[in-house]
Design a protein around this motif. Structure first.
Motif, PDB file in Angstrom:
ATOM      1  N   GLY A  45       0.831  -1.158   0.145  1.00 32.60           N
ATOM      2  CA  GLY A  45       0.078   0.085   0.060  1.00 32.60           C
ATOM      3  C   GLY A  45       0.890   1.111  -0.148  1.00 32.60           C
ATOM      4  O   GLY A  45       2.032   1.334   0.096  1.00 32.60           O
ATOM      5  N   GLY A  46       0.331   2.343  -0.158  1.00 25.96           N
ATOM      6  CA  GLY A  46       0.860   3.704   0.068  1.00 25.96           C
ATOM      7  C   GLY A  46       0.094   4.871  -0.723  1.00 25.96           C
ATOM      8  O   GLY A  46      -1.039   4.445  -0.987  1.00 25.96           O
ATOM      9  N   LEU A  47       0.809   5.836  -1.184  1.00 28.69           N
ATOM     10  CA  LEU A  47       0.181   7.079  -1.510  1.00 28.69           C
ATOM     11  C   LEU A  47       0.524   7.119  -3.157  1.00 28.69           C
ATOM     12  O   LEU A  47       1.673   7.023  -3.578  1.00 28.69           O
ATOM     13  CB  LEU A  47       0.703   8.315  -0.855  1.00 28.69           C
ATOM     14  N   VAL A  48      -0.631   7.322  -4.105  1.00 29.17           N
ATOM     15  CA  VAL A  48      -0.266   7.574  -5.446  1.00 29.17           C
ATOM     16  C   VAL A  48      -1.260   8.522  -6.000  1.00 29.17           C
ATOM     17  O   VAL A  48      -2.337   8.717  -5.578  1.00 29.17           O
ATOM     18  CB  VAL A  48      -0.472   6.163  -5.997  1.00 29.17           C
ATOM     19  N   GLN A  49      -0.884   9.023  -7.265  1.00 21.89           N
ATOM     20  CA  GLN A  49      -1.657  10.098  -7.633  1.00 21.89           C
ATOM     21  C   GLN A  49      -2.742   9.323  -8.486  1.00 21.89           C
ATOM     22  O   GLN A  49      -2.673   8.064  -8.848  1.00 21.89           O
ATOM     23  CB  GLN A  49      -0.736  11.069  -8.638  1.00 21.89           C
ATOM     24  N   ALA A  50      -3.968  10.051  -8.692  1.00 20.72           N
ATOM     25  CA  ALA A  50      -5.007   9.489  -9.566  1.00 20.72           C
ATOM     26  C   ALA A  50      -4.273   9.105 -10.963  1.00 20.72           C
ATOM     27  O   ALA A  50      -3.536   9.885 -11.583  1.00 20.72           O
ATOM     28  CB  ALA A  50      -6.012  10.486  -9.784  1.00 20.72           C
TER      29      ALA A  50
ATOM     30  N   LEU B 105      -0.823   0.566  -8.331  1.00 21.73           N
ATOM     31  CA  LEU B 105      -0.045  -0.212  -7.110  1.00 21.73           C
ATOM     32  C   LEU B 105      -0.298  -1.615  -7.116  1.00 21.73           C
ATOM     33  O   LEU B 105      -1.304  -1.950  -7.871  1.00 21.73           O
ATOM     34  CB  LEU B 105      -0.562   0.342  -5.694  1.00 21.73           C
ATOM     35  N   ARG B 106       0.663  -2.243  -6.453  1.00 19.34           N
ATOM     36  CA  ARG B 106       0.359  -3.872  -6.575  1.00 19.34           C
ATOM     37  C   ARG B 106       0.491  -4.396  -5.101  1.00 19.34           C
ATOM     38  O   ARG B 106       1.466  -4.027  -4.404  1.00 19.34           O
ATOM     39  CB  ARG B 106       1.532  -4.757  -7.497  1.00 19.34           C
ATOM     40  N   LEU B 107      -0.694  -4.539  -4.604  1.00 20.78           N
ATOM     41  CA  LEU B 107      -0.593  -5.385  -3.251  1.00 20.78           C
ATOM     42  C   LEU B 107      -0.225  -6.795  -3.195  1.00 20.78           C
ATOM     43  O   LEU B 107      -0.602  -7.589  -4.215  1.00 20.78           O
ATOM     44  CB  LEU B 107      -2.068  -5.016  -2.767  1.00 20.78           C
TER      45      LEU B 107
ATOM     46  N   GLN C  85      -3.089  -6.082  -8.441  1.00 24.32           N
ATOM     47  CA  GLN C  85      -2.538  -5.256  -9.503  1.00 24.32           C
ATOM     48  C   GLN C  85      -3.833  -4.228  -9.583  1.00 24.32           C
ATOM     49  O   GLN C  85      -4.608  -4.374 -10.123  1.00 24.32           O
ATOM     50  CB  GLN C  85      -2.088  -5.939 -10.550  1.00 24.32           C
ATOM     51  N   MET C  86      -3.461  -3.015  -9.114  1.00 21.21           N
ATOM     52  CA  MET C  86      -4.291  -1.799  -9.250  1.00 21.21           C
ATOM     53  C   MET C  86      -3.843  -0.847 -10.226  1.00 21.21           C
ATOM     54  O   MET C  86      -3.059  -0.115  -9.921  1.00 21.21           O
ATOM     55  CB  MET C  86      -4.653  -1.409  -8.046  1.00 21.21           C
ATOM     56  N   ASN C  87      -4.461  -0.694 -11.279  1.00 21.61           N
ATOM     57  CA  ASN C  87      -4.141   0.347 -12.323  1.00 21.61           C
ATOM     58  C   ASN C  87      -5.168   1.477 -12.480  1.00 21.61           C
ATOM     59  O   ASN C  87      -6.811   1.072 -11.957  1.00 21.61           O
ATOM     60  CB  ASN C  87      -4.143  -0.461 -13.862  1.00 21.61           C
ATOM     61  N   SER C  88      -4.971   2.750 -13.099  1.00 23.51           N
ATOM     62  CA  SER C  88      -5.878   3.581 -13.283  1.00 23.51           C
ATOM     63  C   SER C  88      -6.652   3.959 -12.054  1.00 23.51           C
ATOM     64  O   SER C  88      -7.706   4.114 -11.861  1.00 23.51           O
ATOM     65  CB  SER C  88      -6.866   3.265 -14.431  1.00 23.51           C
ATOM     66  N   LEU C  89      -5.835   4.177 -10.925  1.00 18.87           N
ATOM     67  CA  LEU C  89      -6.361   4.189  -9.437  1.00 18.87           C
ATOM     68  C   LEU C  89      -7.352   5.767  -9.495  1.00 18.87           C
ATOM     69  O   LEU C  89      -6.981   6.851 -10.086  1.00 18.87           O
ATOM     70  CB  LEU C  89      -5.425   4.448  -8.378  1.00 18.87           C
ATOM     71  N   LYS C  90      -8.335   5.577  -8.759  1.00 18.10           N
ATOM     72  CA  LYS C  90      -9.177   6.769  -8.646  1.00 18.10           C
ATOM     73  C   LYS C  90      -9.224   7.189  -7.264  1.00 18.10           C
ATOM     74  O   LYS C  90      -9.013   6.248  -6.294  1.00 18.10           O
ATOM     75  CB  LYS C  90     -10.493   6.485  -9.220  1.00 18.10           C
ATOM     76  N   PRO C  91      -9.315   8.646  -6.715  1.00 15.23           N
ATOM     77  CA  PRO C  91      -9.511   8.673  -5.480  1.00 15.23           C
ATOM     78  C   PRO C  91     -10.379   8.147  -4.562  1.00 15.23           C
ATOM     79  O   PRO C  91     -10.136   7.735  -3.189  1.00 15.23           O
ATOM     80  CB  PRO C  91      -9.786  10.348  -5.725  1.00 15.23           C
ATOM     81  N   GLU C  92     -11.337   7.589  -5.106  1.00 12.04           N
ATOM     82  CA  GLU C  92     -12.523   6.735  -4.405  1.00 12.04           C
ATOM     83  C   GLU C  92     -12.143   5.526  -4.235  1.00 12.04           C
ATOM     84  O   GLU C  92     -12.815   4.535  -3.521  1.00 12.04           O
ATOM     85  CB  GLU C  92     -14.009   6.686  -5.255  1.00 12.04           C
ATOM     86  N   ASP C  93     -10.962   5.079  -4.714  1.00  9.05           N
ATOM     87  CA  ASP C  93     -10.170   3.863  -4.264  1.00  9.05           C
ATOM     88  C   ASP C  93      -9.643   3.790  -2.967  1.00  9.05           C
ATOM     89  O   ASP C  93      -9.149   2.879  -2.566  1.00  9.05           O
ATOM     90  CB  ASP C  93      -9.299   3.322  -5.416  1.00  9.05           C
TER      91      ASP C  93
ATOM     92  N   GLN D 126      -3.015   0.428   3.845  1.00 10.56           N
ATOM     93  CA  GLN D 126      -3.793   1.680   3.572  1.00 10.56           C
ATOM     94  C   GLN D 126      -3.116   2.020   1.968  1.00 10.56           C
ATOM     95  O   GLN D 126      -2.126   2.031   1.642  1.00 10.56           O
ATOM     96  CB  GLN D 126      -3.467   2.714   4.374  1.00 10.56           C
ATOM     97  N   VAL D 127      -4.232   2.385   1.076  1.00 17.56           N
ATOM     98  CA  VAL D 127      -3.963   2.832  -0.138  1.00 17.56           C
ATOM     99  C   VAL D 127      -4.686   4.123  -0.203  1.00 17.56           C
ATOM    100  O   VAL D 127      -5.838   4.262   0.122  1.00 17.56           O
ATOM    101  CB  VAL D 127      -4.390   1.823  -1.125  1.00 17.56           C
ATOM    102  N   THR D 128      -3.934   5.101  -0.548  1.00 20.82           N
ATOM    103  CA  THR D 128      -4.480   6.424  -0.622  1.00 20.82           C
ATOM    104  C   THR D 128      -4.211   7.106  -2.029  1.00 20.82           C
ATOM    105  O   THR D 128      -2.900   6.966  -2.673  1.00 20.82           O
ATOM    106  CB  THR D 128      -3.698   7.331   0.406  1.00 20.82           C
TER     107      THR D 128
END
Length: 124
Positions: free
Chosen positions: A9-14, A18-20, A82-90, A119-121
């Motif tokens: 987890g971590g902080l990433v821009q929209a 990230l890969r958990l 694997q989480m791509n195209s992350l959005k703030p609502e994620d 945590q994923v932000t």
């Protein structure tokens, strides 16, 4: 008994990725169906994705379909998201779960073991 530990987890821009990872203890990891759930502050726990014991079938919540990919490596006792195209609502705490069954299930009550969460932000 299975112990689960999440990482990645971590902080990433929209728009980022990230890969958990979910590392499991024990020799019988391959006998468990696995899943990822998430819970944001003030919200109910939400199903994200699930995978059967051998990775033959996967299931996703509509909100993440096409953006997230669940997988597992039984020889390493590890599951991934694997989480791509992350959005703030994620933004949420993501937890992995194991179910003493070969088949997966989207209901959190059907899972026997849980990790502590990571945590994923996602910033806008």
């Amino acid at each position: 008994q299975v112990q689960l530990v999440e990482s990645g987890g971590g902080l990433v821009q929209a728009g980022g990725s990230l890969r958990l990872s979910c590392a499991a203890s024990g020799r019988t990891f391959s006998r468990y169906a696995m899943a990822w759930f998430r819970q944001a502050p003030g919200k109910e726990r939400e199903f994200v994705a699930a995978i059967t014991w051998n990775g033959g079938s996967t299931y996703y919540a509509d909100s993440v379909k096409g953006r997230f990919t669940i997988s597992r490596e039984n020889v390493k006792n590890t599951m991934y998201l694997q989480m791509n195209s992350l959005k703030p609502e994620d933004t949420s705490v993501y937890s992995c779960a194991a179910r003493a069954s070969y088949s997966s299930d989207p209901r959190f009550s059907k899972y026997d073991y849980w990790g502590q969460g990571t945590q994923v932000t996602v910033s806008s």
